[in-house]
Design a protein around this motif. Sequence first.
Motif, PDB file in Angstrom:
ATOM      1  N   UNK B  48       0.793  -1.231   0.000  1.00  0.00           N
ATOM      2  CA  UNK B  48       0.000   0.000   0.000  1.00  0.00           C
ATOM      3  C   UNK B  48       0.824   1.280   0.000  1.00  0.00           C
ATOM      4  N   UNK B  50       1.999   2.986  -2.219  1.00  0.00           N
ATOM      5  CA  UNK B  50       1.978   3.072  -3.673  1.00  0.00           C
ATOM      6  C   UNK B  50       2.909   4.163  -4.180  1.00  0.00           C
ATOM      7  N   UNK B  54       6.182   3.777  -6.639  1.00  0.00           N
ATOM      8  CA  UNK B  54       6.315   4.346  -7.985  1.00  0.00           C
ATOM      9  C   UNK B  54       7.447   5.364  -8.039  1.00  0.00           C
ATOM     10  N   UNK B  55       7.615   6.132  -6.954  1.00  0.00           N
ATOM     11  CA  UNK B  55       8.716   7.107  -6.951  1.00  0.00           C
ATOM     12  C   UNK B  55      10.053   6.379  -7.032  1.00  0.00           C
ATOM     13  N   UNK B 127      -0.869   9.495  -2.294  1.00  0.00           N
ATOM     14  CA  UNK B 127      -0.139  10.742  -2.541  1.00  0.00           C
ATOM     15  C   UNK B 127      -0.610  11.828  -1.579  1.00  0.00           C
TER      16      UNK B 127
END
Lengths: 534, 177
Positions: B48, B50, B54-55, B127
């Motif tokens: 989780x 996320x 992705x970064x 985010x």
Amino acid sequence: MPGNPQPKFSDAALAEYRQLLGRYPTRQAALLPTLWIAQREFGWLSDETLDYVAHLMELPRAHVRAVVSFYTMFHRKPVGRYLLDVCTNLSCRLRGADKIVGCIRRRLKIEIGETTPDGKFTLGSAECMRHAGPRRCSSSIRTRTSKTSPKKASSNSSTSLPPVTIELIAGAIKAILMIVTALGLSLFLLYFERKGSALIQDRIGSNRATLTGFGKRMGMPNLGIINTTIADPVKMFTKEDFIPAGADKFLHTLAPFLSLFPVMITFVVIPFGDTISIAGHRIGLEAANLNAGALYLLATIGLGVYGSALAGWSSNNRWALLGGIRATAQMISYELAMGLAIVSVIMTFGTLNLQEIVRGQGGVWFGFLPRWAIFTQPLAFILLLVAGAAESKRIPFDLPESESELIQGYFIEYSGGKQAVFMLTDFAEQALVAMLLTTFFLGGWQIPWLMRDGFHLPGGAFLALPALAISLMGVVAFLVKVVALCMFLGMVRWTLPRFRYDQLMRLGWKGLVPLGLFNVLVTAFVVVATGRVQ
Amino acid sequence: MPPFLYIFLGALAVVSALGVIIQRNPIHSLLALIATLMTVAILFIAEDAVVVGFLQIIVYAGAIMVLFLFVIWLLNLQVETGPTGHLALKLFGSLAAALLVTELIFILAPHHLQVKFTHEPVGYGSLASLAGKLFTDYLVAFEVTSVLLLAAVVGSIALARRLPGTDDPRAARKIAS
């Protein structure tokens, strides 16, 4: 969407709401179905949502709250994707409801009223709908259990849940559809590359390929699109696959696929249509509905650089290496501008979810202008257009392969099938850039003035259409926009001459990146000034 | 995350991390490092986190590793053919490795491993939650870091810059100082 402080119905939901109002005698009567819409839109009913509904319907807040707190099927807390309601009144308990609850509690490690940490299941308690008698009660448990299936939860696997299975099958079909679309677009672009460029440059273009060379001599007709699209791949895949001496065999073979793979997996987040309902199941028309879709996109696009870099390095050829270095430097430079363009769109719509971004572009301004982002973010559109062309390494940005000095650049030592894979990557990248531009700026699958129920033309005229037809028209509209953009990108290629390398770098770092930063700054000011900041 | 997925990804991460130090060819080592970063990123996403996942792919796998690639190319690093280094280096290397292993054994000792898993609130790792923390609780650190990075960028450009008329970057450095 937990804790959404400023809930607002999408345009489709608003249209649905207006339709509802006409069906009920008073506003109070329409409150229940409106709350259903709100729950469907936001997942659960927060205080803010209730206030919004009260404001929308011009009803007292207290009235809305009273209605919501009376009915148990309205959720006042965030719930999981699957809601497991088990009846716990006396007659059901006698028939074993406690065992079912205990089983769910053990398997999912949640108590009644709680949600699993992955957000999938919520366990709730309910009163049976049918109190007729013990027999009916137990059957009612069963229908509920089979619908939300805690029984299956006890038999080990959450993937065997019927809704999940359907989702998996639908997901697989959508993924295959998306890949087939990408490959089909690539084939179209291959044909367009041969004949379209000839049309623009006043040539005849490839006209020798017939199904059999023999047939041509016998006077068989030129079959146009079929010839080129079949002849080219067949020719390539039947040629010798050559690996030069001293090359890194493993990487030389891996490189083409390393460049194709990231492009292909990027297609899964592109929404190609609105949600459709088939046999009671709501299916979103995108292979994967990621909440962080835009981040996923940037991540996969960023990985595309390794294919060309390693192709150039592993070929043991200095021109290939130069091409690889050029490709790498160019791609990481233009990725920045691309990212900045996408960031400003994300700020405009306040979401990373691509489907939500497309939804946000529905409706009209001033009664006629579609709410496409190209009208609010024209600069970002141009940035993404230029950076996208540079990312796909096409003319005027094809310095990595520039045949006049590097012969073919990083794939100079590739032949046969692997060369075909590089070509496919190029075409797929072009299709991807067109899809990104469509999704972010041209409203994705949105058709101007078309809402959930039909066309609302600017003059006030209305044309009703069935829901399925509207969904399918959306898919077609998406494809039309993508093909049109592909052709536009193609025309740019065959019109402009190639940049010099220093011009390319100057454009990227001193032109696009500052413009992109400026655009992000302006967007931030506008978003804050218009009070849409969350 | 299902346990088999965790075990599979974890094993993949460990194997590719081993590949980084076992491979003799620097480019192959680099690829193994990218594979490690990717698997760890997938582990993040499956847990989780996320945005962090992705970064990691965007920044580390997608950008910093490309810089590594450039450095390997520009320094023209060759395939290692045999053992290198002084005896003293090997000695210190072994000592450091032994220390690290001892430390790991202490940390991973069973009585330390009674980790309590807590249920993260909905929206954890998104985010919005990350940005909220960055721009409220850690605002100063966040802004100071960006100023630091800017200073580093300006500094490295000043060091590498060639003034017109001089071929030697060191001359520019002298003038700059």
